[in-house]
Design an enzyme around this catalytic site. Structure first.
Site, PDB file in Angstrom:
ATOM      1  N   HIS A  89       0.626  -1.349   0.488  1.00 60.91           N
ATOM      2  CA  HIS A  89      -0.201  -0.278   0.285  1.00 60.91           C
ATOM      3  C   HIS A  89       0.465   1.094   0.204  1.00 60.91           C
ATOM      4  O   HIS A  89       2.371   1.123  -0.083  1.00 60.91           O
ATOM      5  CB  HIS A  89      -0.621  -0.351   1.236  1.00 60.91           C
ATOM      6  CG  HIS A  89      -0.252  -0.018   2.533  1.00 60.91           C
ATOM      7  ND1 HIS A  89       0.278  -1.478   3.218  1.00 60.91           N
ATOM      8  CD2 HIS A  89       0.415   1.505   3.896  1.00 60.91           C
ATOM      9  CE1 HIS A  89       1.171  -1.261   4.133  1.00 60.91           C
ATOM     10  NE2 HIS A  89       1.133   0.162   4.094  1.00 60.91           N
ATOM     11  N   HIS A 178       5.503   6.119  -1.006  1.00 59.52           N
ATOM     12  CA  HIS A 178       6.664   5.536  -1.443  1.00 59.52           C
ATOM     13  C   HIS A 178       5.525   4.154  -0.670  1.00 59.52           C
ATOM     14  O   HIS A 178       4.626   4.011   0.088  1.00 59.52           O
ATOM     15  CB  HIS A 178       7.995   4.968  -0.561  1.00 59.52           C
ATOM     16  CG  HIS A 178       7.944   4.995   1.058  1.00 59.52           C
ATOM     17  ND1 HIS A 178       7.415   5.642   1.251  1.00 59.52           N
ATOM     18  CD2 HIS A 178       8.078   3.755   1.619  1.00 59.52           C
ATOM     19  CE1 HIS A 178       7.541   5.549   2.663  1.00 59.52           C
ATOM     20  NE2 HIS A 178       7.776   4.154   3.218  1.00 59.52           N
TER      21      HIS A 178
END
Length: 256
Positions: A89, A178
């Site tokens: 995620h 990220h």
């Protein structure tokens, strides 16, 4: 609680889904209209704290690409704790330990934050490490695309969480979006890995929903995630076209 909140799903269950690990939607849910759906019960005992974060779940096809890219590198670097593909995620805000009353106040705040932002496009791109490739604690894949929209959404989420009484412990730090690929048990040199992944440019995808997720850290190395709520971002406004919103017969058009 939120008028657009969707039912929760376990990340472990989503290993069999072609969407992502964060929210599992059944065929019945996909076909039913958007409306009031009760978020999942947190499962927290009275007074118990929950470890929460807010995230975006990329589409399964995009994660499949990234998984295929990193798979050959995993066998050669077994000193790293590679994260599970089903748990991948993009974190918008890590909220830390939150009590149930603050979590309840958080739900409408996140719904409002989602409504204020349009969907936007992203792509996974390159790689890096925190704090640095030569002494890494975390190996990650970066993001390209509309990073400005992503940063604004993250700021709205953090602001809403703060107003709900669940301020992100790292609020004020620069947002560095990220996807975590691996963690290191102790500072490790991943310079070669970062270089090998640096040229990667994944397929573009649309960020269209935010998720409130509870993380349980157990005896195993992989955390167990439960999605407590999910809210869609606004769809782009329709293009009125060159003749304006009223069409050819509207005000100012040939028929006026």
């Amino acid at each position: 609680m939120g008028s657009e909140a969707h039912r929760a799903g376990l990340l472990g269950e989503h290993a069999r889904s072609r969407r992502t690990g964060l929210v599992r939607r059944t065929a019945e849910e996909i076909n039913e209209p958007e409306g009031i759906k009760k978020p999942a019960r947190s499962g927290a005992a009275p007074g118990e704290l929950m470890r929460l974060f807010v995230a975006i779940a990329p589409p399964a096809a995009v994660l499949d690409e990234l998984d295929a890219l990193t798979r050959p590198h995993r066998t050669g670097r077994q000193d790293l704790r590679w994260t599970s593909r089903e748990a991948w995620h993009v974190t918008l805000a890590f909220l830390g330990q939150v009590d149930e009353s603050a979590a309840a106040r958080l739900l409408p705040r996140l719904e409002r934050a989602a409504r204020r932002h349009h969907t936007f496009r992203l792509a996974f791109s390159g790689a890096g490490a925190f704090p640095a490739p030569a002494r890494a604690n975390v190996l990650w894949s970066g993001l390209s695309g509309d990073r400005g929209a992503l940063a604004h959404l993250a700021e709205s989420v953090a602001a809403g969480a703060s107003r709900a009484g669940a301020p992100p412990p790292d609020r004020g730090r620069r947002f560095r979006p990220h996807l975590t690929l691996a963690r290191c048990r102790m500072p490790t040199d991943v310079t070669e890995l970062v270089a090998a992944l640096a040229g990667y440019r994944g397929s573009p995808w649309t960020a269209d929903r935010i998720h409130l997720v509870r993380s349980r850290l157990g005896a195993t190395e992989q955390p167990r995630y439960t999605t407590l709520g999910s809210w869609p971002l606004r769809r782009p406004d329709p293009d009125p076209g060159p003749e304006g919103p009223e069409g050819p017969g509207g005000p100012g058009g040939p028929g006026s």
